[in-house]
Scaffold this active site. Structure first.
Site, PDB file in Angstrom:
ATOM      1  N   LYS A  44      49.669  48.469  39.563  1.00 50.20           N
ATOM      2  CA  LYS A  44      48.560  48.930  40.455  1.00 50.20           C
ATOM      3  C   LYS A  44      49.056  50.306  41.105  1.00 50.20           C
ATOM      4  O   LYS A  44      49.850  49.624  42.158  1.00 50.20           O
ATOM      5  CB  LYS A  44      47.477  48.178  41.038  1.00 50.20           C
ATOM      6  N   GLU A  47      32.298  33.703  40.558  1.00 49.29           N
ATOM      7  CA  GLU A  47      31.281  33.359  41.265  1.00 49.29           C
ATOM      8  C   GLU A  47      30.849  32.757  41.790  1.00 49.29           C
ATOM      9  O   GLU A  47      30.163  31.449  42.398  1.00 49.29           O
ATOM     10  CB  GLU A  47      29.904  34.870  41.532  1.00 49.29           C
ATOM     11  N   ARG A  69      25.130  36.623  39.358  1.00 48.54           N
ATOM     12  CA  ARG A  69      25.534  35.531  38.402  1.00 48.54           C
ATOM     13  C   ARG A  69      26.133  34.251  38.535  1.00 48.54           C
ATOM     14  O   ARG A  69      25.704  33.438  37.284  1.00 48.54           O
ATOM     15  CB  ARG A  69      27.584  36.504  37.879  1.00 48.54           C
TER      16      ARG A  69
HETATM   17  C1  LIG Z   1      31.317  39.620  38.744  1.00 45.39           C
HETATM   18  C2  LIG Z   1      32.007  40.623  39.477  1.00 45.39           C
HETATM   19  N1  LIG Z   1      32.975  40.170  40.925  1.00 45.39           N
HETATM   20  C3  LIG Z   1      33.757  41.512  41.602  1.00 45.39           C
HETATM   21  C4  LIG Z   1      33.437  41.563  40.602  1.00 45.39           C
HETATM   22  C5  LIG Z   1      35.032  43.353  42.290  1.00 45.39           C
HETATM   23  N2  LIG Z   1      35.562  43.935  41.647  1.00 45.39           N
HETATM   24  C6  LIG Z   1      35.713  45.078  41.045  1.00 45.39           C
HETATM   25  S1  LIG Z   1      37.847  45.269  40.099  1.00 45.39           S
HETATM   26  C7  LIG Z   1      37.431  43.545  40.653  1.00 45.39           C
HETATM   27  C8  LIG Z   1      39.574  43.193  40.467  1.00 45.39           C
HETATM   28  C9  LIG Z   1      40.462  43.260  39.246  1.00 45.39           C
HETATM   29  O1  LIG Z   1      40.907  43.416  38.681  1.00 45.39           O
HETATM   30  P1  LIG Z   1      41.369  43.114  37.287  1.00 45.39           P
HETATM   31  O2  LIG Z   1      40.497  42.734  36.656  1.00 45.39           O
HETATM   32  O3  LIG Z   1      42.836  42.763  37.459  1.00 45.39           O
HETATM   33  O4  LIG Z   1      41.689  45.065  37.330  1.00 45.39           O
HETATM   34  P2  LIG Z   1      42.553  45.944  38.236  1.00 45.39           P
HETATM   35  O5  LIG Z   1      42.017  46.312  39.095  1.00 45.39           O
HETATM   36  O6  LIG Z   1      43.630  45.088  38.723  1.00 45.39           O
HETATM   37  O7  LIG Z   1      42.410  47.036  36.698  1.00 45.39           O
HETATM   38  C10 LIG Z   1      36.913  42.555  41.824  1.00 45.39           C
HETATM   39  C11 LIG Z   1      36.959  41.626  42.028  1.00 45.39           C
HETATM   40  C12 LIG Z   1      33.362  42.515  40.500  1.00 45.39           C
HETATM   41  N3  LIG Z   1      33.281  44.040  39.376  1.00 45.39           N
HETATM   42  N4  LIG Z   1      32.435  41.511  39.387  1.00 45.39           N
HETATM   43 MG   LIG Z   2      44.455  43.532  37.670  1.00 42.81          MG
END
Ligand SMILES: Cc1ncc(C[n+]2csc(CCOP(=O)(O)OP(=O)(O)O)c2C)c(N)n1
Ligand SMILES: [Mg+2]
Ligand SMILES: CC(=O)[C@@H](O)[C@H](O)COP(=O)(O)O
Length: 637
Positions: A281, A367, A395
């Site tokens: 990232k 959640e 959710r």
């Molecule tokens: C249900 C939900 N909870 C929290 C979020 C906030 N959120 C957006 S991106 C993220 C992290 C995602 O991590 P990953 O899937 O590993 O993707 P990366 O950003 O590392 O590419 C979070 C917690 C969300 N989008 N949806």
């Molecule tokens: Mg990730």
């Protein structure tokens, strides 16, 4: 013209040489850093999927092959390669969405930004293809963070069992959500990722062989195959293979050749395949890699060289006020503990975690589990504070209702980003909580109007140990303190007038809007009372008798108009036989296109001028109605 500018659609990628692909990747990174620094957005996640996205669009034929993005915040590269390179108004009114958008492109499928749904979409699309006898692959890109969400596993359970249904899951494993991804799954991915020996051998081989023309590449491929063989032979059988998925990986997600090779293998496999790609990232942008908190998961408008913010912050945020107060409460109450769903810093719990590392848990993007485990914590004698963004609590509605409320658990939910958030698009607005949660028996909901009220109401909430409590506040900076001139029941009177005609019920952050509307109405000779109910659920028993002393009640809330606080007030008046009309000001029942919060509030009529104008018109209509015959009144009612 740069190579990137020459890419109008995915098939333009296919003719590029390996050298050109490397150049294109560099150009994309350069573009992303400068474009996202200008508008703000998800920089780190997109820098991490450059090569992965290029490889996907070289191997598959979008849109016949469907490429799905989980959460969608990492789809900027996908947009660049599918004919959308004007990022000048990214996430801005009339500009590109920060997430996939069907309106923008036939290459886009999932528009919502809620994590862990892409595998479910993929399962459904693959089944539809089978039923309709359609060709084409379904590919879902899911992050390691999104993979910690329960829905991803509900989908995997279905996908893995369908041996004859081709579906490709690409795990974009950068070891992080914001912070490093937690849990057994993260540990398992790490086990798959790091059998140290062959990783180091491979890295060395790649380094040496890429500098040995002619002989290098085939030897590199052989080494790569050897690594695969070694892993198959000695590494632990993966969880995914045990489930029934074909596992391909781990693949260096920044090596386009390696990713393409793995995707082509997966494409040939006529069943469910999981391709495990290791990415970074923030790749290629040192300040992101050095930003330990979240590798620049989201950035504001900033100088791309110094990373200095270019938009001054408007003072302390609601989040920071919560973050400070919960630490003070934690000092006083050792039973108070906290839960985050992979967003420790964004929800303001980092100071609490630093002070009380054993009293805070990151449960992953989960959640629902956060709510249920909170019921367990409360039943175990603690008082959990669950801090999530308002939109993501949707959710966990059933868990709040059936696990927390039914068992009368003393759990406090703190909803950040409540109300219109704006630039993150329709699925991020925290606009449904005060509607959806109206039906939860025993739940008490507070909407603070300023920092002092946030502190006070948080303390009142954690003092309740036999029912769920909930506070909600918006994304923006906290405004100045708004003092009460009186208290009626549990409600703060913010403005009063002699012989008032209108009762303005200001919900939380709408207090300044209501006070300004009262001034505008005063200028038109219309006298108002403005009250802040503080706790909006249940409706304060003192509200109906107060309303009875006015000609019109207007409830103003940064929440859906449907079944929100306005509806609850109207019901309460009806139950109390108070026959005063109620006008509800809130967010219409629609999905709001991305734009700045202020722009959206203006578009939906949540400004002082709009509120005052509509109240004035309503009063005038009421007066003319009063002068008409009873049956005319009956008709218009
Ligand atoms: C249900 C939900 N909870 C929290 C979020 C906030 N959120 C957006 S991106 C993220 C992290 C995602 O991590 P990953 O899937 O590993 O993707 P990366 O950003 O590392 O590419 C979070 C917690 C969300 N989008 N949806
Ligand atoms: Mg990730
Ligand atoms: C994609 C996602 O859900 C989060 O990254 C969100 O965009 C962050 O929102 P804030 O920028 O308001 O923290």
């Amino acid at each position: 013209m740069t190579i990137l500018e020459s890419i109008r659609q995915p098939r333009d990628l296919k003719a590029l040489t390996e050298a050109e692909l490397g150049e294109l990747s560099d150009e994309i990174r350069e573009f992303l850093v400068h474009a996202v620094a200008r508008t703000g957005g998800h920089l780190g996640p997109n820098l991490g999927v450059v090569e992965l996205t290029v490889a996907l669009h070289r191997v598959f034929e979008s849109p016949v092959d469907r490429i799905l993005w989980d959460t969608g915040h990492q789809s900027y590269v996908h947009k660049l390669l599918t004919g959308r390179q004007d990022f000048s108004k990214l996430r801005g009114k009339g500009g590109l969405s920060g997430y996939p958008s069907r309106e923008e492109s036939e290459h886009d499928v999932i528009e919502n930004s809620h994590a862990s749904t892409a595998l479910g979409w993929a399962d459904g699309l693959a089944k539809a293809r089978r039923v309709r006898g359609e060709k084409g692959h379904v590919v879902a890109v899911v992050g390691d963070g999104a993979l910690t969400g329960g829905m991803a596993w509900e989908a995997l359970n279905n996908i893995a069992a369908a041996k004859d249904r081709p579906l490709i899951v690409v795990v974009n494993d950068n070891e992080r959500s914001y912070a490093p991804t937690i849990g057994g799954l993260a540990n398992h991915l790490a086990a798959l990722r790091t059998t140290d020996g062959y990783e180091r051998v491979l890295a060395w081989g790649k380094h040496v062989l890429q500098r040995t023309p002619l002989v290098g590449p085939p030897v590199y491929e052989a080494l790569h195959g050897a690594k695969k063989g070694f892993k198959d032979a000695f590494a632990p059988q993966g969880l995914f293979e045990d489930l029934g998925l074909k596992y391909v990986g781990p693949i260096d997600g920044h090596d386009i050749r390696a990713v393409e090779s793995a995707l082509r293998r997966a494409k040939r496999f006529h069943g469910p395949v999981l391709v495990h790609c290791i990415t970074e990232k923030g790749r290629g942008y040192e300040p992101a890699l050095a930003h330990e908190e979240d590798h620049f998961h989201t950035v504001g408008v900033m100088d791309p060289l110094t990373c200095a913010p270019l938009v001054p912050s408007g003072g302390p945020s609601w989040t920071s006020v919560f973050g400070e107060e919960i630490v003070r409460i934690g000092e006083e109450r050792e039973d108070v503990v906290a839960i985050t769903a992979a967003m420790l810093h964004p929800v303001g719990l980092a100071p609490f975690a630093e002070r009380f590392p054993d009293r805070v848990w990151d449960v992953g993007i989960a959640e629902q589990h956060a709510a249920v485990s909170a019921a367990g914590l409360a039943t175990g004698g603690l008082h959990p504070v669950v801090a999530v963004y308002a939109t993501f609590l949707n959710r966990a509605f059933d868990q709040l209702l059936m696990d927390v409320a039914l068992h009368r658990c003393g759990v406090t939910f703190v909803l950040d980003r409540a109300g219109v958030t704006g630039t993150d698009g329709p699925s991020h607005n925290g606009m449904w909580d005060m509607s959806v949660l109206q039906v939860v028996p025993g739940l008490r909901i507070a909407a603070p109007r300023d920092a002092d009220q946030l502190r006070a109401q948080l303390r009142e909430a954690v003092a309740v140990d036999d029912a769920p409590t909930l506070l909600r506040f918006p994304k923006e900076s906290v405004g100045p303190a708004i003092l009460a001139v009186d208290r009626i029941g549990g409600m703060d009177v913010l403005h009063r007038a002699d012989d008032p005609e209108v009762l303005l019920v200001a919900v939380g952050v709408m207090a300044p809007v209501c006070l300004q509307a009262a001034d505008l109405l005063q200028a038109r000779g219309i006298r108002c009372t403005v009250v802040d109910p503080r706790w909006v659920k249940p409706v304060d028993p003192a509200l109906p008798p107060l309303a009875a002393r006015h000609r019109l009640v207007a409830v103003v809330e940064d929440n859906s108009r449907a079944a929100g606080v306005g509806s609850a007030v109207a019901l309460a008046l009806g139950d109390a036989e108070v026959d005063v009309p109620v006008r509800r000001f809130g967010i219409p029942e629609q999905f709001l296109a991305h734009a700045k919060r202020g722009e959206v509030l203006a578009d939906i009529g949540l400004t002082p001028v709009d509120v005052a104008g509509r109240i004035s018109t309503s009063l005038a209509a009421g007066e003319s109605l009063a002068k008409q015959s009873p049956d005319a009144q009956e008709h218009q009612a």
